[in-house]
Design a protein around this motif. Structure first.
Motif, PDB file in Angstrom:
ATOM      1  N   SER A  44       0.828  -1.212   0.000  1.00  0.00           N
ATOM      2  CA  SER A  44       0.000   0.000   0.000  1.00  0.00           C
ATOM      3  C   SER A  44       0.858   1.255   0.000  1.00  0.00           C
ATOM      4  O   SER A  44       0.552   2.236  -0.675  1.00  0.00           O
ATOM      5  CB  SER A  44      -0.922   0.020   1.217  1.00  0.00           C
ATOM      6  N   GLU A  45       1.931   1.231   0.804  1.00  0.00           N
ATOM      7  CA  GLU A  45       2.819   2.401   0.851  1.00  0.00           C
ATOM      8  C   GLU A  45       3.414   2.662  -0.535  1.00  0.00           C
ATOM      9  O   GLU A  45       3.494   3.804  -0.986  1.00  0.00           O
ATOM     10  CB  GLU A  45       3.969   2.173   1.841  1.00  0.00           C
ATOM     11  N   ILE A  46       3.804   1.596  -1.209  1.00  0.00           N
ATOM     12  CA  ILE A  46       4.471   1.755  -2.503  1.00  0.00           C
ATOM     13  C   ILE A  46       3.461   2.153  -3.599  1.00  0.00           C
ATOM     14  O   ILE A  46       3.706   3.073  -4.373  1.00  0.00           O
ATOM     15  CB  ILE A  46       5.221   0.454  -2.893  1.00  0.00           C
ATOM     16  N   ASP A  74       8.996   9.695   1.474  1.00  0.00           N
ATOM     17  CA  ASP A  74       8.729   9.065   2.779  1.00  0.00           C
ATOM     18  C   ASP A  74       7.962   7.769   2.585  1.00  0.00           C
ATOM     19  O   ASP A  74       8.212   6.767   3.260  1.00  0.00           O
ATOM     20  CB  ASP A  74       7.856   9.969   3.662  1.00  0.00           C
ATOM     21  N   GLU A  75       6.983   7.791   1.675  1.00  0.00           N
ATOM     22  CA  GLU A  75       6.154   6.587   1.480  1.00  0.00           C
ATOM     23  C   GLU A  75       7.025   5.422   0.980  1.00  0.00           C
ATOM     24  O   GLU A  75       6.821   4.275   1.379  1.00  0.00           O
ATOM     25  CB  GLU A  75       5.000   6.833   0.501  1.00  0.00           C
ATOM     26  N   ALA A  76       8.004   5.730   0.135  1.00  0.00           N
ATOM     27  CA  ALA A  76       8.911   4.671  -0.318  1.00  0.00           C
ATOM     28  C   ALA A  76       9.658   4.097   0.891  1.00  0.00           C
ATOM     29  O   ALA A  76       9.792   2.881   1.036  1.00  0.00           O
ATOM     30  CB  ALA A  76       9.914   5.221  -1.330  1.00  0.00           C
ATOM     31  N   GLY A  77      10.101   4.985   1.778  1.00  0.00           N
ATOM     32  CA  GLY A  77      10.797   4.534   2.994  1.00  0.00           C
ATOM     33  C   GLY A  77       9.891   3.637   3.836  1.00  0.00           C
ATOM     34  O   GLY A  77      10.323   2.597   4.328  1.00  0.00           O
ATOM     35  N   HIS A  78       8.614   4.018   3.952  1.00  0.00           N
ATOM     36  CA  HIS A  78       7.684   3.200   4.754  1.00  0.00           C
ATOM     37  C   HIS A  78       7.587   1.798   4.160  1.00  0.00           C
ATOM     38  O   HIS A  78       7.601   0.805   4.869  1.00  0.00           O
ATOM     39  CB  HIS A  78       6.286   3.832   4.781  1.00  0.00           C
ATOM     40  N   GLY A  79       7.472   1.752   2.833  1.00  0.00           N
ATOM     41  CA  GLY A  79       7.393   0.449   2.169  1.00  0.00           C
ATOM     42  C   GLY A  79       8.634  -0.382   2.498  1.00  0.00           C
ATOM     43  O   GLY A  79       8.529  -1.571   2.801  1.00  0.00           O
ATOM     44  N   ARG A 153       7.882   4.854  13.748  1.00  0.00           N
ATOM     45  CA  ARG A 153       8.632   5.771  12.888  1.00  0.00           C
ATOM     46  C   ARG A 153       7.738   6.303  11.747  1.00  0.00           C
ATOM     47  O   ARG A 153       7.768   7.480  11.427  1.00  0.00           O
ATOM     48  CB  ARG A 153       9.843   5.022  12.336  1.00  0.00           C
ATOM     49  N   ILE A 154       6.947   5.410  11.180  1.00  0.00           N
ATOM     50  CA  ILE A 154       6.051   5.803  10.095  1.00  0.00           C
ATOM     51  C   ILE A 154       5.088   6.907  10.573  1.00  0.00           C
ATOM     52  O   ILE A 154       4.865   7.897   9.882  1.00  0.00           O
ATOM     53  CB  ILE A 154       5.275   4.570   9.577  1.00  0.00           C
ATOM     54  N   CYS A 155       4.558   6.729  11.786  1.00  0.00           N
ATOM     55  CA  CYS A 155       3.576   7.698  12.300  1.00  0.00           C
ATOM     56  C   CYS A 155       4.146   9.104  12.399  1.00  0.00           C
ATOM     57  O   CYS A 155       3.451  10.082  12.141  1.00  0.00           O
ATOM     58  CB  CYS A 155       3.082   7.271  13.673  1.00  0.00           C
TER      59      CYS A 155
END
Ligand SMILES: [Fe+2]
Ligand SMILES: [Fe+2]
Length: 314
Positions: A44-46, A74-79, A153-155
């Protein structure tokens, strides 16, 4: 073997609030459920980068471009944190990714909707990242250590995402009549799909009870959805945006906002692959994966070479 003694001892650890770490014993089903859940979250993040990445070159100023670029990165990092978390459970990243690209692993239904105007980018930040925060704040307390820490960390980053979206939308909602209309139109289109982000109603959510028993989740879909609605009603009012639900009503007794019927037929259609953008999203991910094949090959060859060099040096 998942013997009764082992299962009971595991449940005791969960009930005491202990975190389960990668090398600890865990029931096979707990491991599998986590791999399923964390990989869906990672996908989903990606995929979530696609509807927004689309708008980076068209964002209205250099500042807005930089903010959006930072958010999408950031979203790539979350993935990536999340794919790493699946690896701590023994999954192979390649399998997990391919299960999504060539198999039928799921990702959040919200990313199968199109971003028609720049106001959609503001609304995604506010509503979609806002819903993600509600969900991920709960997951930051998950019983599985690596998943809990990844969510923590994501939050922190999600709250920046939400603030930038809310700030942009507030600006748009107090602009010209045309801008106001654009802001309201985007909210009208995204409101119901964001309510679906918490998943089906509890009465129709087969995995929920088990996930709660094991402390992977600490709240049900409906509880999370309710706290999201309560918060968003307030935030919409502040920036003079109307939520498109004539049934929204404050219930003094419960202290919560009641809301109308969620169009679940639409949710199931999107989950089954028939949303407005499902095909396009999967095609974009497939192309990116296949175009990146040479990068993965080169990285493996380089790692092999380094290992060989180290072998010779010792
Ligand atoms: Fe994210
Ligand atoms: Fe985000």
């Amino acid at each position: 073997m998942d013997t009764k003694e082992k299962l009971d001892a595991f449940q005791d650890r969960i009930d005491r609030g202990e975190k389960i770490e990668p090398k600890d014993w865990m029931p096979e089903r707990y491991r599998q459920q986590l791999i399923r859940m964390i990989s869906q979250h990672a996908h989903s993040e990606i995929v979530g980068m696609l509807p927004e990445g689309n708008w980076i070159p068209r964002a209205p100023s250099l500042k807005r471009k930089m903010v959006l670029l930072a958010k999408v990165q950031d979203e790539a990092g979350h993935g990536l944190y999340l794919y790493s978390a699946t690896e701590t459970l023994g999954a192979r990243r390649q399998d997990v990714v391919e299960d999504y690209i060539y198999g039928n692993a799921k990702y959040s239904s919200i990313f199968n909707y199109p971003t028609l105007t720049y106001a959609d980018i503001c609304v995604i930040g506010w509503l979609v990242d806002g819903a993600a925060i509600v969900n991920q704040t709960m997951l930051a307390k998950s019983s599985y250590g690596p998943y809990a820490r990844a969510n923590l960390r994501i939050c922190r980053e999600e709250s920046f995402h939400k603030k930038q979206g809310y700030e942009m939308l507030a600006k748009m909602a107090s602009g010209t009549d045309e801008q106001k209309k654009m802001a309201q139109d985007a909210v009208n289109r995204w409101w119901w799909p964001t309510l679906m982000m918490f998943g089906p109603p509890d009465s129709d959510s087969p995995n929920s009870a088990e996930l709660i028993k094991w402390g992977v989740k600490t709240k049900t879909n409906d509880e999370l959805r309710q706290s999201y609605v309560d918060r968003m009603v307030m935030e919409a009012e502040v920036i003079d945006i109307k939520l498109p639900d004539p049934d929204l009503k404050y219930n003094k007794k419960t202290g919560h906002w009641e809301f109308g019927e969620i169009p679940w037929d639409e949710f199931w259609a999107v989950v089954k692959g028939n949303g407005p953008m499902n095909r396009e999203r999967i095609k974009a991910r497939k192309n990116a994966y296949e175009d990146g094949e040479w990068v993965r090959e080169a990285a493996i060859a380089y790692a092999r070479k380094q290992k060989l060099k180290e072998g010779k040096a010792s």
